[in-house]
Design a protein around this motif. Sequence first.
Motif, PDB file in Angstrom:
ATOM      1  N   ASP A 155      50.067  31.445  46.462  1.00  0.00           N
ATOM      2  CA  ASP A 155      49.783  31.506  47.643  1.00  0.00           C
ATOM      3  C   ASP A 155      50.934  30.797  48.830  1.00  0.00           C
ATOM      4  O   ASP A 155      50.310  30.806  49.965  1.00  0.00           O
ATOM      5  CB  ASP A 155      48.470  30.696  47.991  1.00  0.00           C
ATOM      6  N   VAL A 156      51.589  30.503  48.211  1.00  0.00           N
ATOM      7  CA  VAL A 156      52.709  29.773  48.989  1.00  0.00           C
ATOM      8  C   VAL A 156      53.226  30.348  50.231  1.00  0.00           C
ATOM      9  O   VAL A 156      53.147  29.968  51.351  1.00  0.00           O
ATOM     10  CB  VAL A 156      53.868  29.048  48.288  1.00  0.00           C
ATOM     11  N   GLU A 157      53.453  31.519  50.137  1.00  0.00           N
ATOM     12  CA  GLU A 157      53.750  32.598  51.393  1.00  0.00           C
ATOM     13  C   GLU A 157      52.832  32.646  52.068  1.00  0.00           C
ATOM     14  O   GLU A 157      53.002  32.663  53.571  1.00  0.00           O
ATOM     15  CB  GLU A 157      54.434  33.766  50.618  1.00  0.00           C
ATOM     16  N   LEU A 158      51.660  32.985  51.818  1.00  0.00           N
ATOM     17  CA  LEU A 158      50.465  33.108  52.747  1.00  0.00           C
ATOM     18  C   LEU A 158      50.013  31.885  53.407  1.00  0.00           C
ATOM     19  O   LEU A 158      49.909  31.977  54.626  1.00  0.00           O
ATOM     20  CB  LEU A 158      49.164  33.337  51.671  1.00  0.00           C
ATOM     21  N   PHE A 159      50.134  30.828  52.855  1.00  0.00           N
ATOM     22  CA  PHE A 159      50.031  29.405  53.506  1.00  0.00           C
ATOM     23  C   PHE A 159      51.195  29.165  54.646  1.00  0.00           C
ATOM     24  O   PHE A 159      50.842  28.803  55.671  1.00  0.00           O
ATOM     25  CB  PHE A 159      49.945  28.300  52.736  1.00  0.00           C
TER      26      PHE A 159
END
Length: 348
Positions: free
Chosen positions: A170-174
């Motif tokens: 989820d790094v990109e989402l966050f």
Amino acid sequence: MIIVLKPHSSEKSIQSLVELLLSFGVKVQRNNGVDYTVLALIGDTADINVAPIQQSDIVHKVIRVQEPFKRANRLFHLEDSVIKVGDNTIGSDTFTVIAGPCSVESEEQMMTVAKVARESGAHFLRGGAFKPRSSPYSFQGLGREGLDILKTVGKETGLGIVSEIMSMDDVELFHDTVDIIQVGARNMQNFSMLKELGKVDKPILLKRGLSATIEEWLMSAEYIMVNGNERVILCERGIRTFETYTRNTLDIGAVPVVKKLSHLPVLVDPSHATGIWWMVEPLSKAAVVAGADGVMLEVHPDPENAMSDGAQSLKPAKFASLMRELEILARTQGKKIIDKKETVTWLK
Ligand code: PEP
Ligand code: MN
């Protein structure tokens, strides 16, 4: 190894010293402070002979760093780090307040809390969308929908958003949703995720692990920093001890220790430290005078019916009155919560 240069050293002499240092096969990080310029050597410095360095006219002193954390070490950065997040700064003379419920439950709930947070002078709105629960049967959070709610409410109120990341996927989402990415206590030693967060251009709020020593905590900060992200904010949230009255034991002593060892800002989370709402007020006050750079407080409009952590959540009115007291206390410590008076009704 740290090399503190004499004030007013010429740029030419600094450059030739840097070249000498690079010839030892280490990286050189230069920090230009107000009074001193510091050159930090990163890499294997064990076999470096300090004599030729010490002989340089511009060298004030050479210090061998004993601690295993380098970038997070105060020796590498003598002044407090000030972390810029949008219009806010964390560290130095600001006492930062992050407020909000444990879990994002609905837009209405978040908007109610956001309004009181903003009117009271808080800087950031928190809310968990992905929740690390001890039981798989407990509410796990709204996931992406929760992040969408945070984004909407953040935009509408102008508050920065803080939320916890639980998975490396989820790094990109966050990155695209929140202003500060929170790493929870349970993931403090998720080293693969820390490495990924080191590559992200977003500040990271790194909570102390349930059973982590101060050194382990700072080594986790180091994982993020050595991978390229220097914007790390630490958060003491209580540690596990033999005491059962409180959910955890707030290690208030960790605050001055970390401020001594590191230049990174340190926040205190008295909500998770105690698990009891009425202890949040005295321990928030303790955080101010212990030298913390801010607090993270759980606030819920209806704690009795909260989906998680209701017992430790403040009601909006209690939070608002606590903010007034924290502002007064912060000013005794040379810090302030509220910068723009016009936005805060009670300071007008
Ligand atoms: C939280 O902040 O919601 C949380 C789960 O905190 P911690 O990781 O400190 O338990
Ligand atoms: Mn919580």
